[in-house]
Structure formats: C-alpha cells, structure tokens
Write a protein that holds these residues in place. Structure first.
Motif, mmCIF file in Angstrom:
data_model
loop_
_atom_site.group_PDB
_atom_site.id
_atom_site.type_symbol
_atom_site.label_atom_id
_atom_site.label_comp_id
_atom_site.label_asym_id
_atom_site.label_seq_id
_atom_site.Cartn_x
_atom_site.Cartn_y
_atom_site.Cartn_z
ATOM 1 N N TYR A 62 0.827 -1.208 0.000
ATOM 2 C CA TYR A 62 0.000 0.000 0.000
ATOM 3 C C TYR A 62 0.866 1.267 0.000
ATOM 4 O O TYR A 62 0.570 2.236 -0.703
ATOM 5 C CB TYR A 62 -0.930 0.004 1.215
ATOM 6 C CG TYR A 62 -2.241 -0.684 0.959
ATOM 7 C CD1 TYR A 62 -3.239 -0.066 0.217
ATOM 8 C CD2 TYR A 62 -2.496 -1.956 1.450
ATOM 9 C CE1 TYR A 62 -4.453 -0.690 -0.032
ATOM 10 C CE2 TYR A 62 -3.709 -2.591 1.215
ATOM 11 C CZ TYR A 62 -4.682 -1.951 0.471
ATOM 12 O OH TYR A 62 -5.883 -2.575 0.222
ATOM 13 N N THR A 63 1.915 1.258 0.797
ATOM 14 C CA THR A 63 2.796 2.432 0.855
ATOM 15 C C THR A 63 3.448 2.682 -0.487
ATOM 16 O O THR A 63 3.500 3.815 -0.978
ATOM 17 C CB THR A 63 3.860 2.243 1.946
ATOM 18 O OG1 THR A 63 3.221 2.012 3.206
ATOM 19 C CG2 THR A 63 4.748 3.476 2.049
ATOM 20 N N SER A 64 3.944 1.598 -1.123
ATOM 21 C CA SER A 64 4.555 1.724 -2.442
ATOM 22 C C SER A 64 3.534 2.230 -3.456
ATOM 23 O O SER A 64 3.836 3.091 -4.290
ATOM 24 C CB SER A 64 5.111 0.365 -2.878
ATOM 25 O OG SER A 64 5.617 0.424 -4.189
ATOM 26 N N SER A 65 2.315 1.715 -3.377
ATOM 27 C CA SER A 65 1.246 2.135 -4.291
ATOM 28 C C SER A 65 0.935 3.620 -4.128
ATOM 29 O O SER A 65 0.744 4.345 -5.119
ATOM 30 C CB SER A 65 -0.006 1.293 -4.015
ATOM 31 O OG SER A 65 -1.123 1.808 -4.691
ATOM 32 N N MET A 66 0.895 4.104 -2.878
ATOM 33 C CA MET A 66 0.602 5.519 -2.633
ATOM 34 C C MET A 66 1.688 6.424 -3.204
ATOM 35 O O MET A 66 1.398 7.475 -3.793
ATOM 36 C CB MET A 66 0.440 5.759 -1.130
ATOM 37 C CG MET A 66 -0.863 5.250 -0.553
ATOM 38 S SD MET A 66 -1.127 5.789 1.151
ATOM 39 C CE MET A 66 -0.050 4.680 2.030
ATOM 40 N N ILE A 67 2.924 6.003 -3.028
ATOM 41 C CA ILE A 67 4.043 6.812 -3.530
ATOM 42 C C ILE A 67 3.979 6.910 -5.053
ATOM 43 O O ILE A 67 4.151 7.984 -5.643
ATOM 44 C CB ILE A 67 5.384 6.195 -3.093
ATOM 45 C CG1 ILE A 67 5.518 6.253 -1.565
ATOM 46 C CG2 ILE A 67 6.549 6.922 -3.742
ATOM 47 C CD1 ILE A 67 6.628 5.389 -1.028
ATOM 48 N N GLU A 68 3.699 5.776 -5.695
ATOM 49 C CA GLU A 68 3.595 5.764 -7.149
ATOM 50 C C GLU A 68 2.436 6.653 -7.616
ATOM 51 O O GLU A 68 2.569 7.425 -8.570
ATOM 52 C CB GLU A 68 3.391 4.332 -7.628
ATOM 53 C CG GLU A 68 3.319 4.196 -9.138
ATOM 54 C CD GLU A 68 3.093 2.770 -9.585
ATOM 55 O OE1 GLU A 68 2.892 2.551 -10.790
ATOM 56 O OE2 GLU A 68 3.103 1.864 -8.722
ATOM 57 N N SER A 69 1.309 6.555 -6.923
ATOM 58 C CA SER A 69 0.138 7.357 -7.305
ATOM 59 C C SER A 69 0.399 8.850 -7.125
ATOM 60 O O SER A 69 -0.085 9.675 -7.911
ATOM 61 C CB SER A 69 -1.081 6.931 -6.474
ATOM 62 O OG SER A 69 -1.446 5.606 -6.758
#
Length: 464
Positions: A267-274
């Motif tokens: 989730y953290t990686s996904s948020m950073i990418e978004s």
C-alpha cells in the motif's frame, strides 16, 4: 524533470470537462481498457495459480477484478470522493509479493482457496482503511521529503526482481513456448515500428500463443496434461453471467495481523507511485499541478476502492501509469471517456465465461509474460533511483545494502519465523513485514536515507 515544469499546461483537444460524442467515448474508453488489460489480467492469474484455483474459480476471480477496477476508476474520477483527475485504476504488481506471503502462510495452516481469498480480502480491507486514513487525513503530503527516489528506487526494484524465481519456474513448464513468447513481446514492443502494435505487445503475443494452444489442443498436439492444453470443457461449462457476491469466500472483516503487516509495504509503495501519477496525468491533461486536497482525495479513494475489492473478492488496485501515456499521446483527457471505460469494465465483471476463457491460458504463455514484465518492473526502479544522484557513494551504499538485505532476509524469515511467547500478534506482524522483500528493502532504505546526512539534490528531492 524539474517539479516546476509540471506547472505549465498544454492544450488538449478533449480537456477534462469536455463531453465527446458517446460513440467516440466508447471507442476511446475501450482504448484505455486495452492498455490496462494485460497487467490487470495477469495479476489475478498469478494470484489464482499461486492459490491453485481451477479454471472456473479463476474465471470468477478475473471477472471480479474487472468489476472492482471499474468501480475504483469511477470513484477516482469523482472530485467529491477522489482526485477528479482522468486517471484509470487497475490491479497492481506491487501487491504480488505481499499476496504470495499471505498465501504461503495460509497453506502452512492447511488452508485452501477460500481461506487464502479470505486472508487476502482481510488484508485488502484493513490495508485499504490504512490508505484511506493516510489519504483523507492529508498525511500523504508529509511523505515528500521522507520517501525520496533513494527509497522508492530499491523498493520498486525489489517488486520485480524478487519475483524472478516465480517467472522462471512458470516459464520452465514448457520452455519452447515461453521463449517464443518473449521473442514475440520484444519484437512487437521494440523491433516492429508501428504505434498500434507497439501499444499492445503483450496482448498481441498472448493472443497469438493462445490461438496456437487452442489449435494444438483441437488437433491433439497438446493432449490433456500437457502444459499447453486448453481446458475447453471448463469454458463450455462456465455460465455467461456471474453476480457480485460480497464475502463470497468468507469473513474478510476478521483482522489478521500477518496479512495486514505483509500488505502495508504494498500500500505504501502504491501511494508513492500514485503521488507521482497525479502530477503526470495533470500535466498530460493540460491542468496545473494537483492541489494537496486533490492528492489526498485521490489516495483516499484508492483506499476505498481497495476496501470494496477486498469485500467483493478482488485484488489491490492503484492508478495506472500506462493510461497516462494514452492521454499524453492522444490528448483525450475527458472524464466522460474514462468513466465510459470504467462502465465497460464493470460490464465485463458480470461475464463469467470471458473470465474463464482468460483463466485457461496455459502456464507457458503466462511464463513468457512474466519473464518480460517482472524484469521491466525492476528496471523501472532503477529509473526512479536515477532521479537522485547516482554518482553519490552515500546513495549507492544505501541502494546496495537495501537491495541485498531485501533479497536475503525474507527467505531466512520464511524458514525460521520469529516467535515471541505471549505476543503472537507481534510475531505475526514482524514476520509479515520481514517476509516481504519490498518491505525489508523499502524500510531499510527509508531509515538509512533519513538518518545519513545528504543534500536535497543528492537525495532527489524536488526532482521527478
């Protein structure tokens, strides 16, 4: 590219608030679906294979993923709930390592497909709550100077490279076809000079190989039991319609500390990418930089979409970079187009037979896609890291140690899990985190990057 450059706008023929004719919107919406179709389909196939799903179970799973992807996109396009930006949501490779850890943990306890899907759903629901809180509370704005390219780079690298054994073992089921598939994908992506073909290299390669498998099955070249055999009986017996069924596999509201810990890094990686994707799609759409409120709502709506996905039996979703490229190329930034594509995806979510057809893809064909895509994901991490100073010994040491530790520690933890007498919940959290390469590498890089002195330029802050 300097961050200031995103403040410039460009003229697009179909801006965000425009309303193209419905026929035009349907075709343009289908274009977005075709762009995300490959990855959005491959992720549930990988999950399904890891869980041992049969073709009909996989058909329901794939159809559900299409549905929740469409729902997530509609939420994101609504400025009251999401960012209001014309950005498509789709299943993310970032969730694969965490899901694999969750499945392995359930298998150790003797659980089957239903138990694994319930554990995944629980992780998605509670992880989605975490993302929702981080988004709607405005905390996402605080990440800018804490999570830099020095941290994001090795994290993304580990998403792809940690799956090397999965790609090779899948492809090894029948090397001739897997290698042929890689050759086709590289040819259509890099050698053939045709923009339409270059846009869908994986899709075209898989279609060609599936047709070959289908013909081979019909003429008995690939008998039952052969890796290239297509289960035509499963396709024929699959109903046309599948209705959405919340909690299809079990009670996803039961909190599982291991699954929650394992999926936090995803989730953290996904948020950073978004966070970066919102800036990119704004620029491609002729808009100024997204405001902190837009970013916060965008991340919050992604969390809400993942909660819905967990309840219905899907996978984690996030913003898709590939579709930003479609907007940049065509200048079609209309929200009507994106919403039209989302509705089409939801319709696909009711078509059980379509999902079953996709679910019968032979393993060697999937292996070809994995060999081509997983390495590319890792290479994208290298590209992100390059936004920092790649000549800095500080940065290179952080990258090297985080990457090495991220690859090396999880196998050890898998064989020798942490036990804490009287605090099983804490042991589960630690094992969930340390079992995932992406989590270990990202946390390690994050700690080192924020305690070791370095200039903003050296760390890549303010550079995109």
């Amino acid at each position: 590219m300097a961050e200031e450059q995103f403040k410039a706008t460009r003229i697009v023929p179909w801006p965000v608030d425009s309303y193209p004719p419905w026929g035009f919107s349907i075709v343009a919406g289908l274009q977005h679906i075709l762009t995300l179709f490959g990855a959005t389909t491959l992720v549930p196939i990988l999950f399904g294979q890891a869980m041992g799903m049969n073709p009909q179970q996989l058909g329901i799973f794939i159809a559900t993923v299409y549905m929740v992807t469409g729902i997530g996109t509609l939420l994101q396009c609504d400025s009251r709930i999401g960012s209001g930006l014309p950005i498509v949501q789709g299943s993310s490779f970032s969730f694969i390592p965490a899901a694999t850890a969750i499945f392995d943990n359930v298998k150790k306890g003797g659980g089957g497909v239903n138990e694994m899907m319930t554990a995944l759903g629980s992780a998605l629901v509670y992880g989605g709550i975490y993302e929702l809180i981080v988004g709607y509370s405005g905390l996402i704005g605080l990440l800018k100077k804490v999570i830099t390219p020095v941290v994001i780079g090795p994290t993304i690298m580990l998403i792809g490279f940690s799956l090397a054994s999965v790609a090779v073992s899948t492809a090894s089921s029948f090397w001739p076809v897997s290698i042929a598939g890689v050759i086709l994908i590289f040819t259509f992506a890099l050698i053939v000079k045709n923009s339409k073909i270059n846009s869908f290299p994986v899709f075209i390669a898989i279609a060609i190989l599936y047709l070959f498998a289908l013909i081979g099955t019909l003429v008995k070249l690939f008998p039952e039991g052969h890796p290239m055999f297509v289960n035509l009986k499963a396709i024929a017996e699959a109903p046309w319609i599948v209705w959405p069924k919340p909690l299809r596999y079990g009670n996803v509201f039961k909190f599982d500390s291991f699954g929650f810990a394992a999926i936090l890094a995803a989730y953290t990686s996904s948020m950073i990418e978004s966070f970066g994707d919102y800036h990119s799609v704004s620029y491609a759409s002729g808009l100024p930089d997204p405001t902190p409120e837009m970013i916060s709502k965008g991340i919050g709506s992604e969390g809400l979409g993942c909660i819905i996905s967990g309840i219905l039996g899907g996978v984690g979703t996030t913003s898709y970079t590939e579709n930003i490229g479609v907007i940049a190329l065509t200048g079609i930034a209309s929200r009507r187009v994106i919403r039209t594509g989302a509705v089409i995806l939801i319709v696909f979510g009711f078509l059980w037979k379509v999902g079953t057809i996709i679910g019968t893809l032979p393993t060697p064909i999937i292996g070809a896609a994995y060999l081509s895509l997983f390495g590319l994901i890792g290479a994208l991490g290298v590209q992100v890291f390059a936004r920092a100073d790649v000549t800095s010994t500080r940065n290179l040491m952080i990258l090297g140690f985080a990457f090495l530790f991220g690859l090396g520690l999880p196998p050890v933890i898998s064989q020798h899990p942490i036990t804490i007498p009287g605090a099983t919940w804490l042991a589960n959290i630690l094992n969930g985190i340390l079992h995932t390469s992406m989590a270990v590498g990202g946390i390690t890089a994050g700690i080192l990057d924020n305690i070791i002195p370095g200039t903003e330029k050296e760390r890549g802050i303010g550079v995109r």
